[in-house]
Write an enzyme that holds these catalytic residues in place. Sequence first.
Site, PDB file in Angstrom:
ATOM      1  N   CYS A 120      10.281  -6.764  -6.578  1.00 19.59           N
ATOM      2  CA  CYS A 120      10.714  -5.585  -7.346  1.00 19.59           C
ATOM      3  C   CYS A 120      11.778  -4.760  -6.623  1.00 19.59           C
ATOM      4  CB  CYS A 120       9.508  -4.722  -7.677  1.00 19.59           C
ATOM      5  SG  CYS A 120       8.167  -5.680  -8.379  1.00 19.59           S
ATOM      6  N   HIS A 257      11.503   1.968  -8.819  1.00 22.69           N
ATOM      7  CA  HIS A 257      11.018   0.818  -9.588  1.00 22.69           C
ATOM      8  C   HIS A 257       9.867   1.291 -10.472  1.00 22.69           C
ATOM      9  CE1 HIS A 257       8.969  -2.727 -10.708  1.00 22.69           C
ATOM     10  NE2 HIS A 257       8.045  -2.644  -9.764  1.00 22.69           N
ATOM     11  N   ASN A 287       5.802  -3.255 -16.278  1.00 24.04           N
ATOM     12  CA  ASN A 287       6.456  -3.473 -14.985  1.00 24.04           C
ATOM     13  C   ASN A 287       7.309  -4.736 -15.119  1.00 24.04           C
ATOM     14  OD1 ASN A 287       7.124  -4.358 -12.419  1.00 24.04           O
ATOM     15  ND2 ASN A 287       5.166  -3.774 -11.500  1.00 24.04           N
TER      16      ASN A 287
HETATM   17  C1  LIG Z   1      -3.920  -2.104 -10.929  1.00 20.48           C
HETATM   18  C2  LIG Z   1      -4.313  -0.621 -11.013  1.00 20.48           C
HETATM   19  C3  LIG Z   1      -3.755  -0.016 -12.277  1.00 20.48           C
HETATM   20  C4  LIG Z   1      -5.830  -0.526 -11.042  1.00 20.48           C
HETATM   21  O1  LIG Z   1      -6.187   0.862 -11.092  1.00 20.48           O
HETATM   22  P1  LIG Z   1      -7.256   1.427 -10.076  1.00 20.48           P
HETATM   23  O2  LIG Z   1      -7.445   2.843 -10.411  1.00 20.48           O
HETATM   24  O3  LIG Z   1      -6.810   1.086  -8.681  1.00 20.48           O
HETATM   25  O4  LIG Z   1      -8.505   0.595 -10.484  1.00 20.48           O
HETATM   26  P2  LIG Z   1      -9.520  -0.162  -9.535  1.00 20.48           P
HETATM   27  O5  LIG Z   1      -8.915  -1.461  -9.102  1.00 20.48           O
HETATM   28  O6  LIG Z   1     -10.009   0.788  -8.505  1.00 20.48           O
HETATM   29  O7  LIG Z   1     -10.637  -0.440 -10.565  1.00 20.48           O
HETATM   30  C5  LIG Z   1     -11.431   0.593 -11.147  1.00 20.48           C
HETATM   31  C6  LIG Z   1     -12.338  -0.022 -12.170  1.00 20.48           C
HETATM   32  O8  LIG Z   1     -11.569  -0.385 -13.317  1.00 20.48           O
HETATM   33  C7  LIG Z   1     -11.809  -1.754 -13.653  1.00 20.48           C
HETATM   34  N1  LIG Z   1     -10.605  -2.318 -14.238  1.00 20.48           N
HETATM   35  C8  LIG Z   1      -9.615  -3.016 -13.628  1.00 20.48           C
HETATM   36  N2  LIG Z   1      -8.686  -3.356 -14.543  1.00 20.48           N
HETATM   37  C9  LIG Z   1      -9.100  -2.881 -15.726  1.00 20.48           C
HETATM   38  C10 LIG Z   1      -8.573  -2.911 -17.019  1.00 20.48           C
HETATM   39  N3  LIG Z   1      -7.398  -3.517 -17.303  1.00 20.48           N
HETATM   40  N4  LIG Z   1      -9.240  -2.295 -18.014  1.00 20.48           N
HETATM   41  C11 LIG Z   1     -10.392  -1.662 -17.777  1.00 20.48           C
HETATM   42  N5  LIG Z   1     -10.974  -1.611 -16.555  1.00 20.48           N
HETATM   43  C12 LIG Z   1     -10.314  -2.208 -15.542  1.00 20.48           C
HETATM   44  C13 LIG Z   1     -12.177  -2.399 -12.336  1.00 20.48           C
HETATM   45  O9  LIG Z   1     -12.895  -3.597 -12.536  1.00 20.48           O
HETATM   46  C14 LIG Z   1     -12.995  -1.318 -11.690  1.00 20.48           C
HETATM   47  O10 LIG Z   1     -14.302  -1.343 -12.239  1.00 20.48           O
HETATM   48  P3  LIG Z   1     -15.579  -1.135 -11.276  1.00 20.48           P
HETATM   49  O11 LIG Z   1     -15.415   0.260 -10.720  1.00 20.48           O
HETATM   50  O12 LIG Z   1     -16.721  -1.277 -12.225  1.00 20.48           O
HETATM   51  O13 LIG Z   1     -15.487  -2.196 -10.250  1.00 20.48           O
HETATM   52  C15 LIG Z   1      -3.807   0.162  -9.763  1.00 20.48           C
HETATM   53  O14 LIG Z   1      -4.476  -0.277  -8.611  1.00 20.48           O
HETATM   54  C16 LIG Z   1      -2.349   0.022  -9.549  1.00 20.48           C
HETATM   55  O15 LIG Z   1      -1.566   0.507 -10.329  1.00 20.48           O
HETATM   56  N6  LIG Z   1      -1.917  -0.615  -8.457  1.00 20.48           N
HETATM   57  C17 LIG Z   1      -0.510  -0.853  -8.201  1.00 20.48           C
HETATM   58  C18 LIG Z   1      -0.058  -2.003  -9.040  1.00 20.48           C
HETATM   59  C19 LIG Z   1       1.413  -2.169  -9.047  1.00 20.48           C
HETATM   60  O16 LIG Z   1       2.121  -1.249  -9.358  1.00 20.48           O
HETATM   61  N7  LIG Z   1       1.879  -3.365  -8.708  1.00 20.48           N
HETATM   62  C20 LIG Z   1       3.231  -3.724  -8.680  1.00 20.48           C
HETATM   63  C21 LIG Z   1       3.923  -3.107  -7.524  1.00 20.48           C
HETATM   64  S1  LIG Z   1       5.553  -3.668  -7.452  1.00 20.48           S
END
Ligand SMILES: CC(C)(COP(=O)(O)OP(=O)(O)OC[C@H]1O[C@@H](n2cnc3c(N)ncnc32)[C@H](O)[C@@H]1OP(=O)(O)O)[C@@H](O)C(=O)NCCC(=O)NCCS
Length: 332
Positions: A120, A257, A287
């Site tokens: 990215c 980004h 994204n």
């Molecule tokens: C991926 C992302 C949105 C997940 O959000 P988060 O707040 O970190 O969520 P977590 O991974 O802590 O998960 C929280 C809960 O939501 C659940 N969950 C994950 N994806 C889910 C979805 N699509 N829908 C509903 N629930 C979801 C998880 O299983 C977890 O449940 P649990 O507490 O029962 O285990 C976040 O981590 C993120 O944005 N990361 C950066 C990703 C990114 O930008 N990548 C590219 C960079 S270039």
Amino acid sequence: MTSAIPVSQARISAIGTHVPERVLTNRDLERLVETSDEWIVQRTGIHERRIAANDEFTSDLCVKAVENLVERHQVRLADIDFVIVSTATPDAPFPSVASQVHHRLGLSRTAGAIDISAACAGFVHGLNMANALITSEQCRKVLVIGAETLSKITDYTDRTTCILFGDAAGAVLVEHDSKEPSFIRSVSTTDGSAGIHLYCSGIADRIGGKPILRNGKLVQNGREVFKIAVHTLVREIPPLLAEEGLTPGDLDLFVPHSANIRIIEAVCSRIGIPMEKVLFSATRYGNTSSASIPLALKDGMDAGKLKRGDLVLLSGFGGGFVHTSTLIRWTI
Ligand SMILES: CC(C)(COP(=O)(O)OP(=O)(O)OC[C@H]1O[C@@H](n2cnc3c(N)ncnc32)[C@H](O)[C@@H]1OP(=O)(O)O)[C@@H](O)C(=O)NCCC(=O)NCCS
């Protein structure tokens, strides 16, 4: 690497984008995995994304983005002397997407073509490379394209990743201009030890000595990526601006980004940039990795938010972990 570019002789002079026709909404994803529109919007800011057709690939999106650029700015392609494509989803490991785009656009035989791989962060790296080629007088007109068909490497049974990514392309023309250069200063950083947190497997069975999932799909540790992205931008942006005697408050616009709105909110609140100054493309496109910054710039221009003369900070970051922030003057 940090560099002042006091003698930049390169101006960003044209921009075009393209997105595939098919829209995949959060409601559509509710039918594929256990998720909800509310959860996705609240955690990411994304409402929908575009998905390429089965027979549509990154090079196809690149060609259409350049056609859009030509249409918008009446650009002549005959005198382009280099094309740089940033992508993590090339049609094939080789030949490069850039060589195929070169062929399909009928560029001059003496024009160079290269793909760059910086996830990215690749589009901003590509801009810096175009500036270097032009300022060192090796080239006069360089096309820089950021393009992805991430849907081809997305696992639509994995709710932690499939809600995030989309397909798109954005192209800009950078050309020789010593009177109104765009490029002011840049910083690039790399932390290869974090490579394991965001990858798509290729021919190896490990990254940094650690075994990986070899399914050819995008794999991510979202929480780690989130933390690294915020930490890196908060650490690198204020000193970059300070080298020019600027503070974040001096920026007209910030175009990071478009990974996730919460990453950007966290960065902005820590370094003091109001969210009204952010251009964000993921709301409608998800994204789109290499394409997210040119998409945000073009839509920002069309909405009248991005204007000629604006002081703009572009920040690319992603898998690697790699990051490049470049301060520019908008010159279209
Ligand atoms: C991926 C992302 C949105 C997940 O959000 P988060 O707040 O970190 O969520 P977590 O991974 O802590 O998960 C929280 C809960 O939501 C659940 N969950 C994950 N994806 C889910 C979805 N699509 N829908 C509903 N629930 C979801 C998880 O299983 C977890 O449940 P649990 O507490 O029962 O285990 C976040 O981590 C993120 O944005 N990361 C950066 C990703 C990114 O930008 N990548 C590219 C960079 S270039």
